[in-house]
Enzyme design. Structure first.
Site, short mmCIF file in Angstrom:
data_model
loop_
_atom_site.label_atom_id
_atom_site.label_comp_id
_atom_site.label_asym_id
_atom_site.label_seq_id
_atom_site.Cartn_x
_atom_site.Cartn_y
_atom_site.Cartn_z
N LYS A 9 0.83 -1.20 0.00
CA LYS A 9 0.00 0.00 0.00
C LYS A 9 0.87 1.27 0.00
O LYS A 9 2.08 1.20 0.21
CB LYS A 9 -0.93 -0.04 1.22
CG LYS A 9 -1.93 -1.19 1.19
CD LYS A 9 -2.90 -1.09 2.36
CE LYS A 9 -3.92 -2.21 2.33
NZ LYS A 9 -4.95 -2.06 3.39
N TYR A 49 -12.26 -1.24 -3.53
CA TYR A 49 -12.79 -1.40 -2.16
C TYR A 49 -14.30 -1.17 -2.10
O TYR A 49 -14.82 -0.81 -1.04
CB TYR A 49 -12.06 -0.46 -1.20
CG TYR A 49 -10.72 -1.01 -0.73
CD1 TYR A 49 -10.67 -2.19 0.02
CD2 TYR A 49 -9.53 -0.36 -1.01
CE1 TYR A 49 -9.45 -2.70 0.48
CE2 TYR A 49 -8.31 -0.87 -0.57
CZ TYR A 49 -8.29 -2.03 0.17
OH TYR A 49 -7.09 -2.53 0.63
N ASN A 112 -1.99 0.06 7.00
CA ASN A 112 -1.55 -1.26 7.49
C ASN A 112 -0.71 -2.02 6.45
O ASN A 112 -0.72 -3.24 6.40
CB ASN A 112 -2.75 -2.08 7.98
CG ASN A 112 -3.76 -2.35 6.89
OD1 ASN A 112 -3.55 -1.97 5.75
ND2 ASN A 112 -4.84 -3.03 7.22
N HIS A 115 -2.20 -5.33 1.54
CA HIS A 115 -3.49 -5.98 1.33
C HIS A 115 -3.26 -7.45 1.00
O HIS A 115 -2.27 -7.80 0.36
CB HIS A 115 -4.22 -5.32 0.14
CG HIS A 115 -5.40 -6.12 -0.35
ND1 HIS A 115 -6.64 -6.04 0.24
CD2 HIS A 115 -5.51 -7.04 -1.35
CE1 HIS A 115 -7.47 -6.87 -0.38
NE2 HIS A 115 -6.82 -7.48 -1.34
N GLU A 126 -9.39 -10.19 -7.85
CA GLU A 126 -8.44 -9.11 -7.56
C GLU A 126 -7.17 -9.21 -8.42
O GLU A 126 -6.63 -8.18 -8.83
CB GLU A 126 -8.06 -9.14 -6.07
CG GLU A 126 -9.24 -8.74 -5.19
CD GLU A 126 -8.93 -8.83 -3.71
OE1 GLU A 126 -9.84 -8.51 -2.92
OE2 GLU A 126 -7.80 -9.21 -3.33
P1 GDP Z 1 -8.26 -6.47 5.58
O1 GDP Z 1 -8.92 -7.59 4.81
O2 GDP Z 1 -7.50 -6.96 6.78
O3 GDP Z 1 -7.39 -5.59 4.68
O4 GDP Z 1 -9.42 -5.55 6.18
P2 GDP Z 1 -10.83 -5.07 5.60
O5 GDP Z 1 -11.18 -5.76 4.30
O6 GDP Z 1 -11.81 -5.13 6.72
O7 GDP Z 1 -10.60 -3.51 5.30
C1 GDP Z 1 -9.93 -3.08 4.13
C2 GDP Z 1 -8.97 -1.99 4.48
O8 GDP Z 1 -9.70 -0.86 4.96
C3 GDP Z 1 -8.02 -2.31 5.63
O9 GDP Z 1 -6.90 -3.07 5.23
C4 GDP Z 1 -7.63 -0.94 6.11
O10 GDP Z 1 -6.66 -0.31 5.26
C5 GDP Z 1 -8.96 -0.19 5.98
N1 GDP Z 1 -9.75 -0.23 7.21
C6 GDP Z 1 -10.40 -1.29 7.75
N2 GDP Z 1 -11.05 -0.97 8.89
C7 GDP Z 1 -10.81 0.37 9.07
C8 GDP Z 1 -11.22 1.31 10.07
O11 GDP Z 1 -11.94 0.99 11.03
N3 GDP Z 1 -10.79 2.61 9.91
C9 GDP Z 1 -10.01 2.98 8.84
N4 GDP Z 1 -9.63 4.28 8.75
N5 GDP Z 1 -9.60 2.13 7.89
C10 GDP Z 1 -9.99 0.84 8.00
#
Ligand code: GDP
Length: 140
Positions: A9, A49, A112, A115, A126
């Site tokens: 990222k 997303y 973080n 991905h 993807e």
């Molecule tokens: P992943 O599968 O672990 O990447 O998590 P998710 O699919 O739930 O979320 C996609 C991405 O959105 C995450 O990797 C983070 O970059 C972002 N994200 C997820 N939850 C949050 C949140 O509560 N706050 C913010 N600001 N970003 C989030």
């Protein structure tokens, strides 16, 4: 052999951590079968997303993902999807297990570092988001 999609990222690429993170990925037994530097625009990041469209963090996430370059990486390994999710750790680095990439490198739940696809079906979708089949190296 199974495939998964990783994205290094903008926080990873911008902080020049890409080499270190790729090293961790390769050391864990993943084979790079496709790799591409991309700069997503807001529309493309939003489409990637889209599943999170109704979430309160969606706009921030789109801005973050389109704010700098990303590196899309197609990876191959037995059990690649689940093994990669284990390697990167929980979404929030504060909750990620010791030894995971997010625990070591990530700075927040949003920023973080990396991905990873969450299912074999989504991995296929993807990977094709970033690569055409001729961009991917065939397994030897
Ligand atoms: P992943 O599968 O672990 O990447 O998590 P998710 O699919 O739930 O979320 C996609 C991405 O959105 C995450 O990797 C983070 O970059 C972002 N994200 C997820 N939850 C949050 C949140 O509560 N706050 C913010 N600001 N970003 C989030």
């Amino acid at each position: 052999m199974e495939r998964t999609l990783a994205i290094l990222k903008p926080d990873c690429v911008g902080a020049k951590k890409s080499g270190k993170v790729l090293d961790r990925i390769e050391a864990a037994g993943f084979r790079v079968v496709g790799l591409r530097m991309v700069r997503l625009n807001a529309q493309t990041a939003g489409t990637f997303y889209e599943v999170h469209k109704e979430r309160p963090f969606y706009q921030d996430l789109v801005e973050f993902m389109s704010g700098d370059r990303c590196i899309a990486v197609a990876l191959e390994k037995d059990n690649a999807v689940a093994d990669f999710r284990k390697l990167i750790g929980a979404t929030d680095p504060a909750e990620a297990a010791d030894g995971t990439i997010r625990k070591e490198f990530a700075t927040s739940k949003q920023n973080n570092i990396v991905h990873g696809s969450d299912s074999v079906e989504n991995a296929k979708i993807e990977i094709s988001f970033f690569f055409s089949s001729r961009d991917l190296v065939e397994t030897a």
